[in-house]
Design a protein around this motif. Structure first.
Motif, PDB file in Angstrom:
ATOM      1  N   VAL A   1      80.121 -36.129 130.931  1.00 56.47           N
ATOM      2  CA  VAL A   1      80.771 -35.725 129.867  1.00 56.47           C
ATOM      3  C   VAL A   1      79.629 -35.504 128.783  1.00 56.47           C
ATOM      4  O   VAL A   1      78.710 -36.453 128.466  1.00 56.47           O
ATOM      5  N   LEU A   2      79.999 -34.356 128.180  1.00 55.44           N
ATOM      6  CA  LEU A   2      79.151 -34.134 126.908  1.00 55.44           C
ATOM      7  C   LEU A   2      80.054 -34.078 125.693  1.00 55.44           C
ATOM      8  O   LEU A   2      81.199 -33.204 125.659  1.00 55.44           O
ATOM      9  N   ALA A   3      79.753 -34.888 124.610  1.00 50.19           N
ATOM     10  CA  ALA A   3      80.751 -34.802 123.437  1.00 50.19           C
ATOM     11  C   ALA A   3      79.741 -34.803 122.368  1.00 50.19           C
ATOM     12  O   ALA A   3      78.900 -35.238 122.132  1.00 50.19           O
TER      13      ALA A   3
ATOM     14  N   PHE B   1      72.389 -42.920 132.506  1.00 54.78           N
ATOM     15  CA  PHE B   1      71.503 -42.131 133.794  1.00 54.78           C
ATOM     16  C   PHE B   1      72.185 -41.468 134.783  1.00 54.78           C
ATOM     17  O   PHE B   1      71.763 -40.975 135.859  1.00 54.78           O
ATOM     18  N   GLY B   2      73.745 -41.893 134.818  1.00 57.48           N
ATOM     19  CA  GLY B   2      74.688 -41.195 135.805  1.00 57.48           C
ATOM     20  C   GLY B   2      74.450 -42.029 136.856  1.00 57.48           C
ATOM     21  O   GLY B   2      74.435 -43.213 137.010  1.00 57.48           O
TER      22      GLY B   2
ATOM     23  N   ALA C   1      75.985 -37.483 119.175  1.00 61.97           N
ATOM     24  CA  ALA C   1      76.379 -36.736 120.253  1.00 61.97           C
ATOM     25  C   ALA C   1      76.367 -37.843 121.553  1.00 61.97           C
ATOM     26  O   ALA C   1      75.576 -38.731 121.316  1.00 61.97           O
ATOM     27  N   VAL C   2      77.087 -37.409 122.577  1.00 57.22           N
ATOM     28  CA  VAL C   2      77.060 -38.282 123.717  1.00 57.22           C
ATOM     29  C   VAL C   2      76.762 -37.306 124.855  1.00 57.22           C
ATOM     30  O   VAL C   2      77.206 -36.416 125.225  1.00 57.22           O
ATOM     31  N   TRP C   3      75.794 -37.662 125.826  1.00 60.75           N
ATOM     32  CA  TRP C   3      75.547 -37.075 127.220  1.00 60.75           C
ATOM     33  C   TRP C   3      75.892 -38.309 127.994  1.00 60.75           C
ATOM     34  O   TRP C   3      74.878 -39.255 128.244  1.00 60.75           O
ATOM     35  N   SER C   4      76.880 -38.377 128.915  1.00 67.71           N
ATOM     36  CA  SER C   4      77.168 -39.419 129.893  1.00 67.71           C
ATOM     37  C   SER C   4      77.561 -39.080 131.185  1.00 67.71           C
ATOM     38  O   SER C   4      78.858 -38.643 131.488  1.00 67.71           O
ATOM     39  N   PRO C   5      76.703 -38.474 132.192  1.00 78.30           N
ATOM     40  CA  PRO C   5      76.934 -38.099 133.234  1.00 78.30           C
ATOM     41  C   PRO C   5      77.524 -39.002 134.270  1.00 78.30           C
ATOM     42  O   PRO C   5      77.280 -40.267 134.092  1.00 78.30           O
TER      43      PRO C   5
ATOM     44  N   GLU D   1      80.870 -29.159 116.825  1.00 81.84           N
ATOM     45  CA  GLU D   1      80.642 -27.922 117.538  1.00 81.84           C
ATOM     46  C   GLU D   1      79.212 -27.253 117.197  1.00 81.84           C
ATOM     47  O   GLU D   1      78.718 -26.623 118.146  1.00 81.84           O
ATOM     48  N   ALA D   2      78.538 -27.983 116.240  1.00 80.49           N
ATOM     49  CA  ALA D   2      77.262 -27.067 115.798  1.00 80.49           C
ATOM     50  C   ALA D   2      76.387 -27.580 117.072  1.00 80.49           C
ATOM     51  O   ALA D   2      75.205 -26.952 117.256  1.00 80.49           O
ATOM     52  N   LEU D   3      76.603 -28.840 117.591  1.00 81.32           N
ATOM     53  CA  LEU D   3      75.302 -29.403 118.418  1.00 81.32           C
ATOM     54  C   LEU D   3      75.908 -29.390 120.030  1.00 81.32           C
ATOM     55  O   LEU D   3      74.965 -29.438 120.632  1.00 81.32           O
ATOM     56  N   TRP D   4      77.014 -28.774 120.135  1.00 85.06           N
ATOM     57  CA  TRP D   4      77.512 -28.916 121.830  1.00 85.06           C
ATOM     58  C   TRP D   4      76.745 -27.727 122.545  1.00 85.06           C
ATOM     59  O   TRP D   4      76.464 -28.308 123.480  1.00 85.06           O
ATOM     60  N   GLU D   5      76.842 -26.682 122.294  1.00 86.35           N
ATOM     61  CA  GLU D   5      76.153 -25.548 123.067  1.00 86.35           C
ATOM     62  C   GLU D   5      74.850 -25.704 123.129  1.00 86.35           C
ATOM     63  O   GLU D   5      74.202 -25.630 124.300  1.00 86.35           O
ATOM     64  N   PRO D   6      73.840 -25.947 121.997  1.00 83.45           N
ATOM     65  CA  PRO D   6      72.324 -26.271 122.074  1.00 83.45           C
ATOM     66  C   PRO D   6      72.199 -27.295 122.976  1.00 83.45           C
ATOM     67  O   PRO D   6      71.193 -27.207 123.803  1.00 83.45           O
ATOM     68  N   LEU D   7      73.103 -28.520 123.056  1.00 87.86           N
ATOM     69  CA  LEU D   7      72.770 -29.450 124.006  1.00 87.86           C
ATOM     70  C   LEU D   7      73.141 -29.290 125.132  1.00 87.86           C
ATOM     71  O   LEU D   7      72.458 -29.562 126.282  1.00 87.86           O
TER      72      LEU D   7
END
Length: 247
Positions: free
Chosen positions: A224-226, A139-140, A182-186, A229-235
């Motif tokens: 940090v968005l990790a 949640f950052g 994938a990971v989204w860690s703000p 390649e196929a998922l990075w831009e859509p996320l």
């Protein structure tokens, strides 16, 4: 692990507030890691979350997070990790190790040499569409929490499911070995995620923030968005609508 087993014997202090805890286990673990680095790399800079910075002369800097996910650790949970990373003179992450002691798992990477999990080659998941993706989140920073609900709403409508663990280092290690897609860690500090960034990169993924890939460097925003390649831009497209809009 020995301190976690002692339970009530742990000495716990609050740092910045009730959400930010430090224990004797953090401090003693960092001291041990610094001792190893001092023995093998005595002239390098070492920067730790708990004990500050020891200056060096080589241009190599080590970042140490002795327990990433201290709150989980203190509650007796398994979702915490030890993270150590080295930055080269060029500012890029050169080596990284994430140990998940409760699972007996060690993930490591050296720039240009791939990622290993317990000495076996690791690879990203083969997922190529968001509707099949398991995404790890946090949640950052406190100031980012008001956007957390919107972030969850946006992602849940598009992905398979979400997971929130206590450790960004562990989450990135999961993505590097296909245990998450994938990971989204703000809101991270470099010691939280630098090792994990290299794990994902060396496993073949893309890492950056919502402004774009960071090219092996730590994203200046700490968001940090990790992902493969196929998922990075859509996320990134989904998340930019939450974090880049006017407050």
């Amino acid at each position: 692990m020995s301190w976690q087993r002692r339970g009530a014997e742990r000495s716990v202090q609050e740092k910045a507030g009730p959400w930010d805890l430090v224990s004797r286990a953090d401090l003693e673990t960092e001291e041990v890691i610094r001792g190893v680095l001092s023995q093998h790399r005595p002239d390098d800079c070492v920067r730790g979350e708990e004990l500050g910075t020891d200056q060096g002369t080589t241009g190599v800097s080590w970042l140490v997070d002795p327990i990433d996910g201290t709150t989980s650790y203190l509650y007796g949970r398994a979702d915490w990790a030890v993270s150590v990373a080295a930055f080269g003179p060029d500012g890029r992450v050169a080596a990284g190790v994430v140990v998940e002691p409760a699972y007996g798992r060690t993930s490591s990477a050296t720039r240009g040499c791939g990622t290993l999990v317990d000495d076996r080659p690791a690879s990203l998941s083969s997922t190529t569409t968001l509707d099949q993706a398991l995404v790890e989140i946090n949640f950052g920073r406190r100031d980012q929490h008001p956007r957390a609900g919107a972030m969850v709403d946006v992602l849940l409508g598009e992905v398979r499911d979400l997971r929130r663990g206590g450790s960004a280092a562990s989450s990135l290690a999961h993505a590097a070995s296909g245990r998450a897609d994938a990971v989204w860690s703000p809101g991270l500090q470099p010691w939280d995620g630098a090792a994990g960034v290299l794990l994902v990169l060396e496993a073949g993924g893309i890492v950056g923030d919502l402004d774009g890939p960071s090219g092996g460097r730590w994203p200046e925003s700490g968001d940090v968005l990790a992902a493969p390649e196929a998922l990075w831009e859509p996320l990134r497209d989904l998340l930019a609508g939450v974090y880049h809009r006017d407050s």
